[in-house]
Design a protein around this motif. Sequence first.
Motif, short mmCIF file in Angstrom:
data_model
loop_
_atom_site.label_atom_id
_atom_site.label_comp_id
_atom_site.label_asym_id
_atom_site.label_seq_id
_atom_site.Cartn_x
_atom_site.Cartn_y
_atom_site.Cartn_z
N ASP A 1 37.47 -6.98 -55.75
CA ASP A 1 38.74 -6.31 -55.47
C ASP A 1 39.66 -6.30 -56.68
O ASP A 1 40.82 -5.96 -56.60
N ILE A 2 39.11 -6.70 -57.84
CA ILE A 2 39.89 -6.75 -59.07
C ILE A 2 40.01 -5.35 -59.65
O ILE A 2 39.01 -4.63 -59.77
N PRO A 3 41.20 -4.92 -60.05
CA PRO A 3 41.36 -3.58 -60.62
C PRO A 3 40.60 -3.47 -61.95
O PRO A 3 40.76 -4.30 -62.84
N PHE A 4 39.75 -2.45 -62.06
CA PHE A 4 38.89 -2.32 -63.23
C PHE A 4 38.46 -0.86 -63.35
O PHE A 4 37.95 -0.27 -62.40
N ALA A 5 38.66 -0.29 -64.53
CA ALA A 5 38.36 1.14 -64.74
C ALA A 5 36.94 1.33 -65.23
O ALA A 5 36.69 1.95 -66.26
N GLY A 6 35.97 0.76 -64.50
CA GLY A 6 34.56 0.90 -64.85
C GLY A 6 33.90 1.98 -64.04
O GLY A 6 34.59 2.79 -63.40
N PRO A 7 32.59 2.03 -64.01
CA PRO A 7 31.67 1.05 -64.60
C PRO A 7 31.30 1.38 -66.05
O PRO A 7 31.63 2.45 -66.56
N ARG B 1 37.71 -5.56 -71.71
CA ARG B 1 39.13 -5.89 -71.84
C ARG B 1 40.04 -4.66 -71.73
O ARG B 1 41.06 -4.72 -71.04
N PRO B 2 39.75 -3.53 -72.40
CA PRO B 2 40.70 -2.40 -72.31
C PRO B 2 40.68 -1.68 -70.96
O PRO B 2 41.47 -0.76 -70.76
N LEU B 3 39.81 -2.10 -70.04
CA LEU B 3 39.67 -1.39 -68.77
C LEU B 3 40.48 -2.02 -67.63
O LEU B 3 40.36 -1.60 -66.48
N PHE B 4 41.29 -3.02 -67.96
CA PHE B 4 42.21 -3.58 -66.97
C PHE B 4 43.57 -2.90 -67.12
O PHE B 4 43.93 -2.43 -68.19
N PRO B 5 44.38 -2.87 -66.04
CA PRO B 5 45.67 -2.16 -66.11
C PRO B 5 46.63 -2.79 -67.12
O PRO B 5 46.71 -4.01 -67.26
N LYS B 6 47.32 -1.95 -67.87
CA LYS B 6 48.34 -2.42 -68.80
C LYS B 6 49.52 -2.99 -67.99
O LYS B 6 49.96 -2.38 -67.02
N GLY B 7 50.01 -4.14 -68.40
CA GLY B 7 51.12 -4.76 -67.69
C GLY B 7 50.68 -5.68 -66.57
O GLY B 7 51.53 -6.25 -65.86
N TRP B 8 49.36 -5.84 -66.38
CA TRP B 8 48.85 -6.78 -65.37
C TRP B 8 48.49 -8.07 -66.08
O TRP B 8 47.64 -8.08 -66.97
#
Length: 874
Positions: free
Chosen positions: A140-146, A98-105
């Motif tokens: 193609d989903i923005p994600f700050a992983g892995p 959950r915290p790895l998705f862009p804020k405001g999206w």
Amino acid sequence: MSAKVTAQVGGQTLSIESGKIAKQADGAVIVQFGETIILTAAVAAVKAKDGQEFFPLTVDYREKAAACGKFPGSYFKREGRPTEKEILTMRLTDRPIRPLFPKGWFNEVQVQSLLLSADGENDPDILSILGASAALMVSDIPFAGPLGAVRVGRVGGEFIANPTHSQMAESDLDLVYVGNEKDVVMIEGGADEITEADLNDALRFAHEACQPLIVAQKELAAKVGKKKRDITLILVPDEVLKDAKKLAGSRIATALLTPGKLAREAACKAIQDEIGVKLVEKYGAEKVTKFTISQAFYYIQKEAAREMIMTTGKRLDGRGCDDLRALSSEVGMLPRAHGSAVFCRGETQAMALATLGTTEDAQSFDAWTGGQTKKQFLLHYNFPNFSVGETGRIMGPGRREIGHGALAERSLEPVIPFDKFPYAIRVTAEIMESNGSTSMASVCAGTLALMDAGVPITRPVAGISVGLCSETDDNDVISDYRLLTDIIGWEDAFGDMDCKFAGTTAGITGFQLDLKLRGLPHKILAESLEKARIARLAILDSMLAVIPESRKELNKYAPRIVTVKINPEKIGALIGPGGKNIKRLVEESGCEINIEDDGTVHIYSISEDGMKIARESIEGMTAEAEIGKIYKGRVVTIKEFGAFVEFLPGKDGLVHISELSNKRVNNTEDVVKMGDEIHVKCLGVDEKGRVRLSRKAAMEDRGEAIPSEGGDSAPSEAPAEGGGESSGGERSERSERGARGERGGRGERGERGGRGERGGERREKPGRKEPVTPAEDGKVYRAKVVSIKDFGCFVEYMPESEGLVHVSELANFRVKQVEDIVKVGDDIWVKCIGTDERGRVRFSRKAAMEEREKEQGGGEAAPAAPAADEAPKV
């Protein structure tokens, strides 16, 4: 195009494959470890819903019975609502991503995992986390992983990465760790009072085990990953936010320091409403929506609260960073609950009720993926709307309630000694007020309720939550921070971390870390562990001031338990045919009785009298006769050769007529009558397991005078005992000649059922004599049936000389009833087949018929066999 990557974890290969299955999803992978396989697919909406005010992430995880080759146990034979295990796996997967998705999206995102194969040893919950990270990486989903994820166990002092269920059964640690290349992102689990130092070692071990998994996901994304889509962030316009801050001014800090949760919320809401009206007047309703106002004011409050903490060390309720809120506890408020307690920490209040039940009350459940199938300890957490002064939909427990209950449950379970206290135990935690860390309050209240119920826990458990307020540099690295002990609700909302630790004075039993950051350095987590330890000890001191130890006596409404150990070979006798014995005992005593395979019998009752009845009966029914021991028994059957005495519940023995007195006894009933209670001494057990008793020896040992009984002639001899294979060892009685004989026998207790005569009243006569004319072994005689028994018939083969034809020797097929073949007075051919060790003559009608047919080519025709459904196949 499909691609597959592998990584080594705990000496086994883990593989991730993409591009082969579910190709219409934005991203999909198949993850395999051993023979456990899951599919995870991720999809994101192309735009946000109008008015969306939060990030709508949904994580779903489902287990299918088909994955392990079984049918669902439900009536409809298909899976229904998610199980508790599935819900906990959903939460385990949701929290680190959950915290790895862009804020405001605010586009809706769904991550769904489906168990395809379960080998029963490797738990798929870790694969679900990895699958979510990998599916998002290739999408193609923005994600700050892995993210890497492993489970760590400890067996024999050695850490194991991704242990099997068999290894976990021996482990004193269950740590689920999720991390990125540098930091920890999420932890959850429980332990058997592990020390802070050992848990830190386990965290470092887990972090290293995650690195190959992170490398593998990067490799997969490079091979088949899609280009990340362009997104639109929904943020408060800079000019609106600037004006909102100016309008709020210093008033917001004053409002945030208002004592009391509800008063604080009201003060802040008044400022928000005032500012909202002015912003709408200036910018118009189209630009300043309700969402804009709420988001702007959230930023203003968050900034003010964090600045206050970072610059002055002062918190919203006036405490310092390490201060606990006021503590109070009470136990034993509810008379009918087996144990009850209320625990308060500031404006957080939890009431716990403990209920004791039998092991039959333990929860059983399907475990398609292996592991635990029964829980003896349950903790159910409930969070009603009134606990936060709100209204809302009233329904069953949601994912949050189930997750909080599971955390509290695993925090308390290690201190319950089920081997010494074999109850099923349920604790219900009812949240009465909420302002931060109700799950840890449930741990404290649950401990007190268990102690109030008299559960002999090894040590009390307390829990606390530690928060974080941090600042980062341009590289998103934490440059400054404050740890906050015992956070309240708004500190959770405005802060960066909610880290919960529960444990005893000896170590940690439960833990959970939730972050709003993309990662947390291990150094800060280690500091949090120490802060939690200090606070935990202070809370335990407060709790023990209310109830210093578990009560010695159970609540009067709680079931008592007595454990009896019996020979496992006696379990069948205790249960009885079709459960007859145990059902009767339950009815008579009012107890609940549970029998384990090793011979352990648990008796549960709230009645002392019922407990006594059940215990004495079980001990009696399963006791072995002790040679030389004197028993007080009851005469249950009278015979010419002696009396049968019930000397233990359900167990009879024979007092031979010669053992009734030290004088000659002509008739048994000259000494004892049916129902008489007499003392008898066990002389031994014969080769067929029959117990021999003596009234004479018991009276001599007890120093009792034996009255003159009977005549002065020689002692009478007992007749030959017939039917060694029958219950009770009944003997033929010459007084029954001419009658049809006994059919009733002793019933359930052998001789206890009484004489069961069918041929009229018994004629009294002296004891039987030995045969006048011995039988010749192998010789065929023409004999007369003189007595019928359940186990066969007695025949007179020479004047005043008798022998037994056992029921198995009457015909060459199975005989159910002796009288189906012969009647009293019938003349039949019998062959002598020997004498037993006591000189009793044994005959066979079957052998005689076979021999006569062989010699004479005919002879006596065997009667027709019973119907086909009665006669067994030979």
